[in-house]
Design a protein around this motif. Structure first.
Motif, PDB file in Angstrom:
ATOM      1  N   MET A  82       5.725   0.585   5.465  1.00  0.00           N
ATOM      2  CA  MET A  82       5.713   1.641   6.482  1.00  0.00           C
ATOM      3  C   MET A  82       5.173   2.887   5.805  1.00  0.00           C
ATOM      4  O   MET A  82       4.770   3.885   6.581  1.00  0.00           O
ATOM      5  N   SER A  83       4.739   2.909   4.683  1.00  0.00           N
ATOM      6  CA  SER A  83       4.127   4.261   3.914  1.00  0.00           C
ATOM      7  C   SER A  83       2.768   3.982   4.065  1.00  0.00           C
ATOM      8  O   SER A  83       2.232   5.185   3.801  1.00  0.00           O
ATOM      9  N   ARG A  84       2.329   2.892   4.850  1.00  0.00           N
ATOM     10  CA  ARG A  84       0.938   2.865   4.732  1.00  0.00           C
ATOM     11  C   ARG A  84       0.387   2.559   6.272  1.00  0.00           C
ATOM     12  O   ARG A  84      -0.784   2.886   6.442  1.00  0.00           O
ATOM     13  N   ASP A  85       1.316   1.900   6.800  1.00  0.00           N
ATOM     14  CA  ASP A  85       0.899   1.704   8.278  1.00  0.00           C
ATOM     15  C   ASP A  85       1.962   2.088   9.255  1.00  0.00           C
ATOM     16  O   ASP A  85       3.233   2.093   8.825  1.00  0.00           O
ATOM     17  N   ALA A  86       1.673   2.032  10.537  1.00  0.00           N
ATOM     18  CA  ALA A  86       2.919   2.630  11.586  1.00  0.00           C
ATOM     19  C   ALA A  86       3.888   1.215  11.567  1.00  0.00           C
ATOM     20  O   ALA A  86       4.768   1.710  11.946  1.00  0.00           O
ATOM     21  N   CYS A  87       3.481   0.173  11.488  1.00  0.00           N
ATOM     22  CA  CYS A  87       4.476  -0.981  11.569  1.00  0.00           C
ATOM     23  C   CYS A  87       5.193  -0.965  13.130  1.00  0.00           C
ATOM     24  O   CYS A  87       6.437  -1.260  12.912  1.00  0.00           O
ATOM     25  N   ASP A  88       4.489  -0.527  14.004  1.00  0.00           N
ATOM     26  CA  ASP A  88       4.886  -0.631  15.392  1.00  0.00           C
ATOM     27  C   ASP A  88       4.399  -1.833  16.305  1.00  0.00           C
ATOM     28  O   ASP A  88       4.729  -1.873  17.211  1.00  0.00           O
ATOM     29  N   VAL A  89       3.555  -2.695  15.467  1.00  0.00           N
ATOM     30  CA  VAL A  89       3.026  -3.570  16.225  1.00  0.00           C
ATOM     31  C   VAL A  89       2.666  -4.893  15.469  1.00  0.00           C
ATOM     32  O   VAL A  89       2.468  -4.591  14.320  1.00  0.00           O
ATOM     33  N   VAL A  90       2.999  -5.963  15.699  1.00  0.00           N
ATOM     34  CA  VAL A  90       2.759  -7.404  14.898  1.00  0.00           C
ATOM     35  C   VAL A  90       2.081  -8.063  15.494  1.00  0.00           C
ATOM     36  O   VAL A  90       2.113  -8.267  16.733  1.00  0.00           O
ATOM     37  N   PHE A 143       9.324  -2.280   5.480  1.00  0.00           N
ATOM     38  CA  PHE A 143       9.772  -1.536   4.224  1.00  0.00           C
ATOM     39  C   PHE A 143       8.951  -0.328   3.831  1.00  0.00           C
ATOM     40  O   PHE A 143       7.802  -0.111   4.215  1.00  0.00           O
ATOM     41  N   ASP A 144       9.665   0.361   3.079  1.00  0.00           N
ATOM     42  CA  ASP A 144       8.843   1.633   2.208  1.00  0.00           C
ATOM     43  C   ASP A 144       8.900   1.324   0.831  1.00  0.00           C
ATOM     44  O   ASP A 144       9.678   1.219   0.048  1.00  0.00           O
ATOM     45  N   SER A 145       7.393   1.060   0.399  1.00  0.00           N
ATOM     46  CA  SER A 145       7.135   0.693  -0.755  1.00  0.00           C
ATOM     47  C   SER A 145       7.359   1.745  -1.870  1.00  0.00           C
ATOM     48  O   SER A 145       7.525   1.376  -2.932  1.00  0.00           O
TER      49      SER A 145
END
Length: 1013
Positions: free
Chosen positions: A807-815, A900-902
């Motif tokens: 989530m620190s790089r992508d929106a992660c709202d669509v899979v 996750f937040d890397s």
């Protein structure tokens, strides 16, 4: 008495006609002795007043009009009149006053009578008079000057300057420079001595001087002349004009004649320098080409240019530049000729070079011709199990395994490769199309299901590193149209685990194609060139096109194998396997010289640049079949995961060609039965019946393919592909033939309208009805051709696995979910949100929503966060389980995603079903987010992140309110502990009681037993 003589003379001249030649009897200039430069009006003396002068021709006794201002109250008058300029028989006169040497201008005629000049004097203003003087002998000076250009540079700007270069006279004379723009004298510099050449510097023509005479931009002819005189106010030499120098941009052609697909180069040459001041940095001048299109109709002929203009560097201003103009390939067939115009100009605003701004230097007239005779009705196809037809109509069988070049352009970096695999694990003893990759430059669009029966479809851009829409992809259900930069089109139709490929050429393909599709020309005898340029030695590759072969005999082994991608025998160039991700890195990019611009003026744009629209396509997609939508390259990165998955793919069946025992019929079929079946199939096909009368659509060859498939497989499984050949060719014809779009007067419908409405994909698989071009499916069936059983759950790729998203790089709202078969508007996503803690995991919420179907093998599900439900413990990482269904309750197996937040979390994905994560570094975890030392928890502001021991823990803050909260927490903890102890005691007591009761029952039972015995 003098007045009477004049009247008599005028009367007589009117009778005899002597007035026709003013040299015969001109009048004498009155008071000529006072009209000299040196004669100053005395105090109280009456001034000469030519306001009372009789207009007419006058002789000044050999004197001439003064050519410089004599001074106020000179020439015996208050306001002297002197000659400013002489242009042939016309002289520009100036009236001098105390406030200026030329307060008013007027024109008079003059005439040379032999060596004497006479003057047609006109009435003037009050207290003014014409001035005359002795001509005097000017110096002999017949030097022809030269105009040169230079730049005057400031810090940020550069200004044009022009010098009139000439050589010095032997004597010490005065020089006056005249500047002529577009044939008109616009400026005369005051006479000056040579002064070591300083006169040339001071007479330099600058942008400021040009603007003062209303010349505000380049694009003019410039000349100069120099007059020499002994004094500032004496007669000057006859000027000699320099050669004309054009200041601006010259173009090579103003008229062009082009055919669609052809190009012509327009040469541009700057004739003067430009600059951007002394500040270091790039200095460029943009040249823009704007197409002045006469019609908004997309289907009409259009022009395209290379990069919509040219960028010229200041350091190379004197080098010729080129703009390439193309005849854009229109989509429709036919012959026509159109006149188009191309405007060449500079941008509206150039802060560094305002004199070059908004400069239109050419309107090019282009005669654009179209003639599509050579491609009318032409197509190449590879339909299952691969029957191939070349562009020139020669049909043959392609029963070989591997990757092959189906089509390759000899000029542009365009290629179509097909891959074949076993049609069904040996069931059919044949090879089928399982993949096609379409490439232009470094852009590749791929269809692939070649990894065996367990694989799924990959339908996506696998590379897109070119700009300008090199490939344009559109889709409707499982039908795809890929538009090539040349104007050609590739149609791909996916049927279950198979696909059919059709290629429709453009005029740019004539004599420029190679591969399994052969050479597109007017001659079918040149179709079977091998990759190395030699002609095929196969028996059926003979140049005699009229020879008829049974299809099963027509296996062109040498020809087909030469176009196999990994065949080293015929390799003459660097052929890359477009299905191999590792091979794509070596592909050359689409050449920038092949970028074309449709640069029409946009009414909404304020500058030409805003209207520029550049693309790699030399055609316009003006018309598509109803229902087709754009496929955008959402992601083109070939991930390592995909590389690993693709690297080990091998076809499941052994290398072999299909059987050639063509005369053997299996499973009870005979030739008569097969022919009867196929003819009935075509007669009952709504698509075929709608297309049977469309010109250019051949049905007989498709029926022969249908019979051949039954003969060689013993089934009718491939018969629908033959019907599809008729449908696709028919749709192509109605799309590009303007005559088929003309509506019938009776039915008010065109052939195009009828075909589009009735030719549904696969005739709706017999499980639906074709309505206005779309299938309306029966209950429990769906898909673009009603072939999908909606009650069967989709099969997902790599189920029971966990993927990760940072989530620190992508929106992660669509899979993205890969599998088959997904149905647009029908498939739904079941998304379970899970909170994963060290101690375990809990399902927070489950949601169902419509999936976004990218294609039949790729769907996208939304991921929504819900932090307001579940337990209050904030130390968790979010995870999700995703399933997809095509009907209520029939969900597939699931795939997992951990978000996750890397920054502080290390998460692990893979084939295990567990969600695993660990915290790294000096951070605390707050609802999946990494927080640093001293930060407060989002749900409880009294809890503060403490990493003093290099391990993140939540501690209660020192504020008074938080201390009370801490006491409450302590009390709660103590109460919980006491309660726990009490609970344990109760349990123990209960167990003791139960045990005693059992003992009593046991004793009683034993006693009863003893009594019974």
């Amino acid at each position: 008495m003098a007045t009477l003589d004049v009247r008599v003379l005028l009367y007589l001249c009117g009778i005899v006609g002597c007035w026709a030649d003013p040299c015969l009897n001109p009048m004498k200039v009155p008071s000529l002795e006072k009209r000299d430069r040196e004669y100053v009006l005395a105090t109280g003396e009456r001034a000469l007043n030519d306001r009372l002068l009789t207009e007419g021709w006058y002789d000044a006794g050999g004197k001439v009009l003064l050519d410089s201002a004599p001074g106020f109250q000179h020439c015996g008058t208050r306001y002297p009149i002197w000659r400013k300029q002489k242009n042939g028989d016309n002289s520009v006169m100036c009236i001098q006053s105390h406030s200026g040497t030329c307060i008013r201008e007027m024109n008079i005629e003059t005439k040379m009578c032999g060596e004497k000049e006479i003057f047609n004097l006109q009435k003037t203003i009050s207290s003014s008079a014409y001035c005359f003087g002795k001509p005097g002998a000017p110096p002999t000076f017949a030097v022809k000057p030269t105009v040169t250009t230079q730049l005057h540079n400031d810090t940020y700007t550069s200004k044009l300057e022009f010098r009139c270069e000439f050589s010095k006279h032997d004597d010490d004379v005065f020089y006056a420079t005249n500047w002529v723009v577009n044939g008109e004298l616009v400026l005369t510099e005051d006479a000056m001595r040579w002064d070591n050449g300083d006169v040339i510097d001071k007479h330099t023509l600058t942008e400021v001087k040009l603007i003062s005479v209303h010349v505000t931009q380049v694009g003019f002819e410039l000349r100069c002349s120099v007059r020499a005189s002994h004094r500032e106010d004496t007669a000057a030499s006859i000027p000699v004009l320099s050669d004309s120098k054009f200041i601006g941009i010259k173009i090579s052609d103003k008229t062009l004649e082009l055919s669609e697909g052809e190009f012509a180069d327009i040469s541009l040459q700057l004739t003067a320098p430009f600059g951007c001041g002394t500040e270091p940095g790039r200095c460029e001048l943009n040249i823009e080409s704007v197409h002045l299109e006469i019609t908004p109709d997309c289907a009409e002929a259009k022009l395209a240019s290379s990069t919509c203009g040219k960028v010229i560097s200041a350091s190379e201003w004197d080098k010729a530049a080129t703009i390439r103009v193309f005849g854009q390939v229109s989509q429709s067939l036919g012959s026509s000729s159109n006149t188009l115009k191309l405007k060449l100009a500079t941008p509206d605003v150039l802060l560094d070079n305002m004199f070059w701004a908004n400069y239109t230097f050419g309107i090019i007239t282009v005669q654009l011709k179209k003639n599509t005779t050579l491609i009318a009705g032409k197509s190449c196809y590879a339909i299952n199990d691969p029957h191939i037809q070349t562009f020139d109509g020669r049909r043959y069988e392609h029963q070989y395994e591997g990757v092959f070049t189906m089509y390759k352009h000899t000029t542009f970096p365009i290629e179509v490769q097909i891959q074949t695999a076993d049609c069904g694990s040996g069931t059919y003893n044949a090879w089928c199309n399982c993949g096609v990759a379409i490439r232009a430059g470094r852009t590749v669009f791929e269809f692939n299901r070649c990894a065996g029966q367990s694989s799924i479809w990959t339908i996506e851009y696998t590379l897109c590193e070119d700009s300008g829409d090199v490939l344009q992809v559109k889709k409707k259900g499982t039908s795809y149209e890929v538009y090539l930069p040349t104007g050609g089109r590739v149609t791909v139709t996916v049927y279950g685990i198979y696909l059919n490929v059709y290629i429709y050429p453009s005029i740019q393909d004539v004599n420029n194609t190679r591969g399994l599709c052969g050479t597109l020309s007017a001659d079918c005898s040149d179709d079977f060139f091998l990759r190395d340029g030699t002609y095929s030695s196969d028996v059926t590759a003979t140049g005699d096109c009229t020879t008829t072969y049974n299809n099963w005999q027509n296996l062109l082994t040498t020809f087909s194998n030469s176009w196999k991608v990994d065949n080293e025998t015929y390799r003459v160039d660097n052929v890359s396997n477009l299905f191999d991700p590792n091979a794509l890195t070596s592909l050359p990019a689409w050449p920038r010289t092949n970028l074309y611009c449709s640069c029409s003026p946009d009414p909404q744009s304020t500058t030409l640049t805003e209207a520029v629209n550049c693309t790699a396509a030399i055609h316009k997609v003006c018309a598509t079949l109803p229902g087709f939508t754009e496929v955008f390259p959402t992601s083109c990165t070939i991930t390592e995961r995909r590389r690993r998955r693709s690297a080990g793919v091998h076809l499941e069946s052994p290398r072999r060609i299909r059987r050639q025992a063509a005369k053997v019929w299996s499973d009870g079929w005979t030739e008569v039965q097969a022919k009867t079946f196929c003819e009935k199939l075509f007669q009952e096909s709504q698509s075929v019946q709608a297309c049977k009368n469309v010109s250019g659509v051949g049905i007989s060859g498709s029926i022969e393919n249908c019979i051949l498939d039954i003969q060689l497989t013993g089934t009718t499984d491939f018969s629908r592909f033959s019907v599809d050949t008729v449908r696709d060719k028919c749709l192509q014809e109605v799309l590009v033939d303007p005559e088929l779009k003309v509506k019938n007067e009776t039915r008010k419908m065109s052939v195009y309208d009828i075909v589009v409405a009735e030719a549904c994909l696969n005739d709706c698989s017999g499980k639906g009805t074709c309505t206005n071009g779309d299938c309306v499916c029966q209950t429990n069936y769906g898909g673009s051709d009603c072939s999908v059983d909606l009650t069967a759950p989709p099969r997902l790729s790599e189920t029971e696995t966990v993927d990760t998203c940072d989530m620190s790089r992508d929106a992660c709202d669509v899979v993205s979910v890969k599998g088959e078969t997904f149905v647009d508007g029908v498939s739904t996503c079941l998304v379970e949100e899970i909170r994963v803690r060290k101690s375990g995991q809990e399902i927070v919420v489950s949601k169902v929503h419509i999936a976004t179907v990218v294609n039949i093998g790729h769907a996208q599900c939304k991921v929504v966060t819900n932090d307001n439900t579940g337990s209050e413990d904030s130390e968790y990482v979010r995870a999700y389980r995703i399933s997809i269904a095509n009907s209520a309750g029939n969900y597939s197996d699931s795939v997992g995603l951990i978000v996750f937040d890397s920054t502080c979390i290390r998460a692990d994905g893979g084939r295990e079903t567990k969600f695993k994560w660990t915290v790294k570094g000096p951070y605390c975890l707050d609802r999946g987010t990494c927080v640093s030392h001293g930060a407060r928890q989002s749900g409880n502001k009294c809890l503060v992140c403490d990493v003093s021991d290099n391990k993140g823990t939540w501690k209660t803050g020192t504020e008074s309110g938080c201390q009370g909260e801490s006491g409450k927490l302590l009390l709660i903890a103590v109460a919980a502990a006491v309660g726990g102890v009490v609970f344990v005691i109760i349990i123990v007591v209960a167990l003791v009681c139960v045990c005693k009761k059992k003992n009593r029952k046991g004793k009683n039972g034993n006693a009863e037993g003893r009594e019974m015995t």
